[in-house]
Design an enzyme around this catalytic site. Sequence first.
Site, mmCIF file in Angstrom:
data_model
loop_
_atom_site.group_PDB
_atom_site.id
_atom_site.type_symbol
_atom_site.label_atom_id
_atom_site.label_comp_id
_atom_site.label_asym_id
_atom_site.label_seq_id
_atom_site.Cartn_x
_atom_site.Cartn_y
_atom_site.Cartn_z
ATOM 1 N N GLY A 13 0.852 -1.283 0.164
ATOM 2 C CA GLY A 13 0.114 0.296 0.111
ATOM 3 C C GLY A 13 0.371 1.424 -0.090
ATOM 4 O O GLY A 13 0.333 2.163 0.272
ATOM 5 N N SER A 14 2.503 1.363 -0.002
ATOM 6 C CA SER A 14 2.914 2.897 -1.292
ATOM 7 C C SER A 14 2.665 3.536 -2.031
ATOM 8 O O SER A 14 2.268 4.880 -1.529
ATOM 9 C CB SER A 14 4.226 2.205 -0.821
ATOM 10 O OG SER A 14 4.642 2.027 -1.982
ATOM 11 N N ARG A 66 -16.272 -15.011 -10.087
ATOM 12 C CA ARG A 66 -15.721 -13.277 -10.034
ATOM 13 C C ARG A 66 -17.174 -12.530 -9.504
ATOM 14 O O ARG A 66 -16.768 -11.314 -9.185
ATOM 15 C CB ARG A 66 -15.276 -12.956 -11.299
ATOM 16 C CG ARG A 66 -13.672 -13.128 -11.380
ATOM 17 C CD ARG A 66 -13.452 -12.627 -12.516
ATOM 18 N NE ARG A 66 -11.637 -13.440 -12.961
ATOM 19 C CZ ARG A 66 -10.536 -13.153 -12.422
ATOM 20 N NH1 ARG A 66 -10.498 -11.943 -11.347
ATOM 21 N NH2 ARG A 66 -9.133 -13.824 -12.280
ATOM 22 N N ILE A 93 -8.218 -9.023 -11.491
ATOM 23 C CA ILE A 93 -8.872 -8.922 -12.805
ATOM 24 C C ILE A 93 -9.823 -8.252 -12.482
ATOM 25 O O ILE A 93 -11.418 -9.109 -12.028
ATOM 26 C CB ILE A 93 -8.690 -9.044 -13.435
ATOM 27 C CG1 ILE A 93 -7.021 -9.309 -14.403
ATOM 28 C CG2 ILE A 93 -8.986 -9.016 -14.644
ATOM 29 C CD1 ILE A 93 -6.378 -10.266 -15.662
ATOM 30 N N LEU A 94 -11.105 -7.233 -12.989
ATOM 31 C CA LEU A 94 -12.080 -6.828 -12.612
ATOM 32 C C LEU A 94 -13.057 -6.696 -14.112
ATOM 33 O O LEU A 94 -12.631 -6.664 -15.316
ATOM 34 C CB LEU A 94 -12.424 -5.047 -12.170
ATOM 35 C CG LEU A 94 -11.173 -5.107 -10.995
ATOM 36 C CD1 LEU A 94 -11.012 -3.838 -10.283
ATOM 37 C CD2 LEU A 94 -12.335 -6.030 -9.966
ATOM 38 N N HIS A 110 -0.369 1.504 -13.210
ATOM 39 C CA HIS A 110 0.249 0.385 -13.602
ATOM 40 C C HIS A 110 1.916 0.707 -14.156
ATOM 41 O O HIS A 110 2.663 1.490 -14.486
ATOM 42 C CB HIS A 110 -0.042 -0.092 -14.868
ATOM 43 C CG HIS A 110 0.047 -1.686 -15.711
ATOM 44 N ND1 HIS A 110 -0.252 -2.152 -15.173
ATOM 45 C CD2 HIS A 110 1.132 -1.245 -16.870
ATOM 46 C CE1 HIS A 110 0.630 -3.263 -15.911
ATOM 47 N NE2 HIS A 110 1.391 -2.676 -16.721
ATOM 48 N N ASP A 146 -5.312 -3.159 -17.893
ATOM 49 C CA ASP A 146 -4.835 -2.204 -17.824
ATOM 50 C C ASP A 146 -4.463 -0.908 -19.508
ATOM 51 O O ASP A 146 -3.783 -1.220 -20.279
ATOM 52 C CB ASP A 146 -3.264 -2.894 -17.905
ATOM 53 C CG ASP A 146 -2.791 -3.141 -16.873
ATOM 54 O OD1 ASP A 146 -3.382 -2.877 -15.934
ATOM 55 O OD2 ASP A 146 -2.598 -4.279 -16.974
ATOM 56 N N GLU A 175 6.052 6.704 -8.735
ATOM 57 C CA GLU A 175 4.506 6.594 -8.561
ATOM 58 C C GLU A 175 3.941 6.993 -7.975
ATOM 59 O O GLU A 175 3.021 7.953 -7.568
ATOM 60 C CB GLU A 175 4.514 5.071 -8.766
ATOM 61 C CG GLU A 175 4.912 4.121 -9.290
ATOM 62 C CD GLU A 175 4.590 2.404 -8.835
ATOM 63 O OE1 GLU A 175 3.408 2.178 -8.698
ATOM 64 O OE2 GLU A 175 5.146 1.571 -9.367
HETATM 65 C C1 GAR Z 1 3.065 -0.491 -7.384
HETATM 66 O O1 GAR Z 1 4.529 -0.474 -8.611
HETATM 67 C C2 GAR Z 1 2.180 -0.629 -8.825
HETATM 68 O O2 GAR Z 1 2.366 0.228 -9.145
HETATM 69 C C3 GAR Z 1 1.705 -2.456 -9.216
HETATM 70 O O3 GAR Z 1 1.522 -3.010 -7.983
HETATM 71 C C4 GAR Z 1 2.462 -1.997 -6.593
HETATM 72 C C5 GAR Z 1 1.895 -2.080 -5.345
HETATM 73 O O4 GAR Z 1 3.116 -1.119 -4.396
HETATM 74 N N1 GAR Z 1 0.440 -2.240 -9.643
HETATM 75 C C6 GAR Z 1 0.691 -3.348 -10.406
HETATM 76 O O5 GAR Z 1 0.943 -4.278 -10.986
HETATM 77 C C7 GAR Z 1 -0.587 -3.454 -11.125
HETATM 78 N N2 GAR Z 1 -0.950 -4.336 -11.829
HETATM 79 P P1 GAR Z 1 2.408 -0.210 -3.371
HETATM 80 O O6 GAR Z 1 1.324 -1.500 -2.813
HETATM 81 O O7 GAR Z 1 3.516 -0.055 -2.715
HETATM 82 O O8 GAR Z 1 1.928 0.343 -4.016
#
Ligand code: GAR
Length: 197
Positions: A13-14, A66, A93-94, A110, A146, A175
């Site tokens: 969750g960063s 789902r 995937i939704l 992404h 995506d 990000e």
């Molecule tokens: C992030 O790098 C995000 O871009 C990626 O997962 C990571 C989550 O990190 N998302 C995907 O790959 C979506 N397909 P976080 O939990 O620390 O935010």
Amino acid sequence: MNKRVAILISGGGSNMVSLVQSMTGDHPARPCVVVSNVPGAGGLAKAEGLGVPTACVDHKPFGKDRERFEKALNDVLHAHAPDIICLAGFMRILTPDFVAGWEGQMLNIHPSLLPLYKGLNTHARAIEAGDAQAGCTVHEVTAALDDGPILGQARVDIAPGDTPDTLAARILPFEHQLYPAALRRFANGERTPIYLG
Ligand code: GAR
């Protein structure tokens, strides 16, 4: 009135933390709930520490169904009445039906320069392809995986000797800048993309 933002996570969750921390002062939105599909996901405790309501809808008991998982997820979401949903490392995937229910309201980050490298293992694929640059993209979520209109992109150079892990570590701080910037603009009704790096 401030827009209400629900954030969906599966892991640490960063990105969720950077979004929550950005929504103060004159920001047009506020977090209303953080929902994980993984019990015990690190991001849940972080959200609680930030004073944001949390919920978990474990996908596992639903197996391959789902629709039923998404019905349970929608029940939680509707109870918090979000105007905007941010997928932040949400690794399910939704279905097109779920996405259609939140049309024009759902964003995703992404870890690639979309339209390149949809799906998983994005950094490994960029290195493997010999690309000069990699990065991350914030986009509106549409039925295709995506895909959807790009709201922001940040790029970094791929260095000789980069591994998927070193590249991921260099992109993650981008990000954390890009997603809050794109969300603020989106919440203000701006759809033109922002570019960083
Ligand atoms: C992030 O790098 C995000 O871009 C990626 O997962 C990571 C989550 O990190 N998302 C995907 O790959 C979506 N397909 P976080 O939990 O620390 O935010």
